[in-house]
Scaffold this motif. Structure first.
Motif, PDB file in Angstrom:
ATOM      1  N   MET A   1       1.210  -9.116 -11.455  1.00  0.00           N
ATOM      2  CA  MET A   1       1.654  -8.953 -10.251  1.00  0.00           C
ATOM      3  C   MET A   1       3.159  -8.006 -10.320  1.00  0.00           C
ATOM      4  SD  MET A   1       0.762 -12.260  -7.867  1.00  0.00           S
ATOM      5  CE  MET A   1       1.914 -13.049  -9.082  1.00  0.00           C
ATOM      6  N   ALA A   2       3.603  -7.407  -9.375  1.00  0.00           N
ATOM      7  CA  ALA A   2       4.841  -6.736  -9.423  1.00  0.00           C
ATOM      8  C   ALA A   2       5.473  -7.188  -8.268  1.00  0.00           C
ATOM      9  CB  ALA A   2       4.432  -5.074  -9.111  1.00  0.00           C
ATOM     10  N   THR A   3       6.943  -7.547  -8.647  1.00  0.00           N
ATOM     11  CA  THR A   3       7.734  -7.892  -7.675  1.00  0.00           C
ATOM     12  C   THR A   3       8.815  -6.885  -6.931  1.00  0.00           C
ATOM     13  OG1 THR A   3       7.971  -9.987  -8.924  1.00  0.00           O
ATOM     14  CG2 THR A   3       9.742  -9.324  -7.229  1.00  0.00           C
ATOM     15  N   VAL A   4       8.473  -6.663  -5.569  1.00  0.00           N
ATOM     16  CA  VAL A   4       9.263  -5.856  -4.902  1.00  0.00           C
ATOM     17  C   VAL A   4      10.499  -6.493  -4.117  1.00  0.00           C
ATOM     18  CG1 VAL A   4       9.044  -3.927  -3.093  1.00  0.00           C
ATOM     19  CG2 VAL A   4       6.865  -4.801  -4.381  1.00  0.00           C
ATOM     20  N   THR A   5      11.592  -5.731  -4.062  1.00  0.00           N
ATOM     21  CA  THR A   5      13.024  -6.166  -3.585  1.00  0.00           C
ATOM     22  C   THR A   5      12.842  -6.914  -2.321  1.00  0.00           C
ATOM     23  OG1 THR A   5      13.968  -4.452  -4.860  1.00  0.00           O
ATOM     24  CG2 THR A   5      15.164  -5.476  -3.297  1.00  0.00           C
ATOM     25  N   THR A   6      13.053  -8.310  -2.185  1.00  0.00           N
ATOM     26  CA  THR A   6      12.899  -8.919  -1.101  1.00  0.00           C
ATOM     27  C   THR A   6      14.232  -8.536  -0.061  1.00  0.00           C
ATOM     28  OG1 THR A   6      12.174 -10.750  -2.129  1.00  0.00           O
ATOM     29  CG2 THR A   6      13.073 -11.165  -0.072  1.00  0.00           C
ATOM     30  N   THR A   7      13.612  -8.104   1.289  1.00  0.00           N
ATOM     31  CA  THR A   7      14.588  -7.898   2.164  1.00  0.00           C
ATOM     32  C   THR A   7      14.291  -8.748   3.436  1.00  0.00           C
ATOM     33  OG1 THR A   7      13.446  -6.140   3.345  1.00  0.00           O
ATOM     34  CG2 THR A   7      14.886  -5.390   1.380  1.00  0.00           C
ATOM     35  N   ALA A   8      15.155  -8.621   4.471  1.00  0.00           N
ATOM     36  CA  ALA A   8      14.969  -9.320   5.594  1.00  0.00           C
ATOM     37  C   ALA A   8      13.573  -9.074   6.203  1.00  0.00           C
ATOM     38  CB  ALA A   8      15.922  -9.297   6.702  1.00  0.00           C
ATOM     39  N   LEU A   9      12.564 -10.045   6.530  1.00  0.00           N
ATOM     40  CA  LEU A   9      11.303  -9.705   7.282  1.00  0.00           C
ATOM     41  C   LEU A   9      11.507  -9.384   8.597  1.00  0.00           C
ATOM     42  CD1 LEU A   9       9.272 -12.612   5.790  1.00  0.00           C
ATOM     43  CD2 LEU A   9       8.978 -10.208   5.265  1.00  0.00           C
ATOM     44  N   ALA A  10      10.769  -8.243   8.894  1.00  0.00           N
ATOM     45  CA  ALA A  10      10.911  -7.870  10.509  1.00  0.00           C
ATOM     46  C   ALA A  10       9.579  -8.195  11.157  1.00  0.00           C
ATOM     47  CB  ALA A  10      11.459  -6.492  10.923  1.00  0.00           C
ATOM     48  N   CYS A  11       9.703  -8.355  12.365  1.00  0.00           N
ATOM     49  CA  CYS A  11       8.465  -8.912  13.143  1.00  0.00           C
ATOM     50  C   CYS A  11       7.702  -7.527  13.057  1.00  0.00           C
ATOM     51  CB  CYS A  11       8.873  -9.322  14.645  1.00  0.00           C
ATOM     52  SG  CYS A  11       7.395  -9.660  15.497  1.00  0.00           S
ATOM     53  N   LEU A  12       6.385  -7.806  12.928  1.00  0.00           N
ATOM     54  CA  LEU A  12       5.604  -6.409  12.823  1.00  0.00           C
ATOM     55  C   LEU A  12       5.200  -6.216  14.445  1.00  0.00           C
ATOM     56  CD1 LEU A  12       2.594  -7.212  10.371  1.00  0.00           C
ATOM     57  CD2 LEU A  12       4.407  -5.443  10.320  1.00  0.00           C
ATOM     58  N   LEU A  13       5.263  -7.015  15.189  1.00  0.00           N
ATOM     59  CA  LEU A  13       4.935  -6.777  16.753  1.00  0.00           C
ATOM     60  C   LEU A  13       6.159  -5.921  17.295  1.00  0.00           C
ATOM     61  CD1 LEU A  13       3.218  -7.126  19.147  1.00  0.00           C
ATOM     62  CD2 LEU A  13       4.428  -9.352  19.667  1.00  0.00           C
ATOM     63  N   PHE A 145       9.395  -5.643   0.700  1.00  0.00           N
ATOM     64  CA  PHE A 145       9.677  -7.199   0.435  1.00  0.00           C
ATOM     65  C   PHE A 145       8.697  -7.936  -0.305  1.00  0.00           C
ATOM     66  CE2 PHE A 145       6.607  -6.820   3.508  1.00  0.00           C
ATOM     67  CZ  PHE A 145       5.827  -7.961   3.691  1.00  0.00           C
ATOM     68  N   GLY A 146       8.974  -9.099  -0.797  1.00  0.00           N
ATOM     69  CA  GLY A 146       7.944 -10.001  -1.330  1.00  0.00           C
ATOM     70  C   GLY A 146       7.309  -9.613  -2.498  1.00  0.00           C
ATOM     71  N   THR A 147       6.469 -10.299  -2.856  1.00  0.00           N
ATOM     72  CA  THR A 147       5.464  -9.957  -4.305  1.00  0.00           C
ATOM     73  C   THR A 147       4.049  -9.360  -3.913  1.00  0.00           C
ATOM     74  OG1 THR A 147       6.769 -11.964  -5.243  1.00  0.00           O
ATOM     75  CG2 THR A 147       4.436 -11.195  -6.232  1.00  0.00           C
ATOM     76  N   ALA A 148       3.775  -8.246  -4.538  1.00  0.00           N
ATOM     77  CA  ALA A 148       2.498  -7.183  -4.320  1.00  0.00           C
ATOM     78  C   ALA A 148       1.756  -7.529  -5.450  1.00  0.00           C
ATOM     79  CB  ALA A 148       2.987  -5.732  -4.086  1.00  0.00           C
ATOM     80  N   ARG A 149       0.287  -7.673  -4.787  1.00  0.00           N
ATOM     81  CA  ARG A 149      -0.868  -7.545  -5.909  1.00  0.00           C
ATOM     82  C   ARG A 149      -1.842  -6.685  -5.438  1.00  0.00           C
ATOM     83  NH1 ARG A 149      -5.102 -11.017  -4.453  1.00  0.00           N
ATOM     84  NH2 ARG A 149      -4.408 -12.741  -2.956  1.00  0.00           N
ATOM     85  N   LYS A 150      -2.808  -6.143  -6.161  1.00  0.00           N
ATOM     86  CA  LYS A 150      -3.916  -5.427  -5.920  1.00  0.00           C
ATOM     87  C   LYS A 150      -5.087  -6.249  -5.248  1.00  0.00           C
ATOM     88  CE  LYS A 150      -3.143  -1.501  -8.919  1.00  0.00           C
ATOM     89  NZ  LYS A 150      -3.623  -0.589 -10.047  1.00  0.00           N
ATOM     90  N   GLY A 151      -5.577  -5.808  -4.161  1.00  0.00           N
ATOM     91  CA  GLY A 151      -6.989  -6.445  -3.764  1.00  0.00           C
ATOM     92  C   GLY A 151      -7.979  -5.290  -4.042  1.00  0.00           C
ATOM     93  N   GLY A 152      -9.029  -5.349  -3.595  1.00  0.00           N
ATOM     94  CA  GLY A 152     -10.210  -4.467  -3.459  1.00  0.00           C
ATOM     95  C   GLY A 152     -10.030  -3.160  -2.832  1.00  0.00           C
ATOM     96  N   SER A 153     -10.963  -2.231  -3.011  1.00  0.00           N
ATOM     97  CA  SER A 153     -11.296  -1.056  -2.480  1.00  0.00           C
ATOM     98  C   SER A 153     -11.890  -1.113  -0.961  1.00  0.00           C
ATOM     99  CB  SER A 153     -11.709  -0.014  -3.292  1.00  0.00           C
ATOM    100  OG  SER A 153     -10.773   0.511  -4.343  1.00  0.00           O
ATOM    101  N   THR A 154     -11.747  -0.280   0.044  1.00  0.00           N
ATOM    102  CA  THR A 154     -12.250  -0.458   1.245  1.00  0.00           C
ATOM    103  C   THR A 154     -12.223   1.096   1.821  1.00  0.00           C
ATOM    104  OG1 THR A 154     -12.511  -1.736   3.393  1.00  0.00           O
ATOM    105  CG2 THR A 154     -10.318  -1.365   2.555  1.00  0.00           C
ATOM    106  N   ARG A 155     -12.393   1.158   3.163  1.00  0.00           N
ATOM    107  CA  ARG A 155     -12.269   2.254   3.904  1.00  0.00           C
ATOM    108  C   ARG A 155     -11.600   2.091   5.307  1.00  0.00           C
ATOM    109  NH1 ARG A 155     -14.893   6.372   1.052  1.00  0.00           N
ATOM    110  NH2 ARG A 155     -14.483   7.900   2.534  1.00  0.00           N
TER     111      ARG A 155
END
Length: 229
Positions: A1-13, A145-155
């Motif tokens: 897994m790759a760790t991406v620099t953590t920053t303040a989480l902003a509201c997606l909405l 932000f956070g920790t990223a990992r790969k999932g699957g492929s999709t469209r």
């Protein structure tokens, strides 16, 4: 897994788009963090984009919004809520044009006596210090932000995409999934946020398409005291 620099989480909405920046290697051998970084760098270079957001809560409430923006100072948005309330906005530099409908005025602003449909726009200076007023910024911070990992492929909308799943210790109950295009430019196509109380989907499209954002007609505009005209 790759760790991406953590920053303040902003509201997606509220319109915050969360991702990172970088390059190198093929999609198969590059880390999730690298792929997310490249998607962010690509998105930040856009001259225009359309952002569609749908937020649903376990209580049954739904809020949807569409934003067309140059990612700087010109944008147009409309937010619609359960029960029929809606708020439209046009931002041109330092000026906002805002049009709430009757249901919005009654439900959110508690304005009594509104019986007819509200068709006028209100012209007012942009207040960068204002918060919680329901208005949208044209800017989009494509940040990591956070920790990223790969999932699957999709469209996504017919485009092949890789899933990048991000978790953050600041939001232990929430999970973000980022969908990055594997064909053509590595655009960020969609993000999905889920926790125990809500499900938010943010979709991106109309990359670099010409913008047609204009002020309302003069006869449709009211100026507030201290406004710009």
């Amino acid at each position: 897994m790759a760790t991406v620099t953590t920053t303040a989480l902003a509201c997606l909405l509220a319109g915050a788009v969360l991702a990172g920046c970088g390059s190198g290697g093929s999609g198969e051998d590059r880390s999730a963090g690298d792929l997310l970084d490249e998607a962010n760098a690509t998105m930040r270079k856009l001259d225009s984009v359309t952002v569609d957001i749908t937020n649903r809560t376990t209580s049954g409430a739904t809020v949807t919004s569409r934003l067309v923006t140059d990612l700087d100072s010109r944008c147009r948005s409309k937010t619609e809520m359960s029960g029929g309330a809606a708020l439209e906005q046009i931002r041109l530099g330092e000026t906002d044009y805002v049009r709430p409908n009757r249901a919005y005025l009654q439900e959110w602003k508690k304005v009594p006596g509104v019986t007819g449909e509200q068709k006028q726009w209100v012209k007012t200076p942009v207040d960068p210090a204002a918060s919680g007023n329901g208005l949208t910024s044209c800017e989009r911070p494509f940040e990591s932000f956070g920790t990223a990992r790969k999932g699957g492929s999709t469209r996504v909308g017919g485009t092949k995409a890789v899933e990048l799943i991000v978790t953050d210790k600041a939001d232990k109950k929430g999970t973000y999934t980022f969908y990055v295009a594997e064909e053509g430019k590595p655009y960020l196509l969609k993000t999905v946020y889920k926790n125990g109380a809500q499900h938010t989907t943010t979709s991106f499209g109309a990359f670099d398409e010409p913008l047609d954002i204009r002020a309302p007609k003069a006869g449709e505009v009211l100026s507030l005291p201290g406004g710009t005209g």
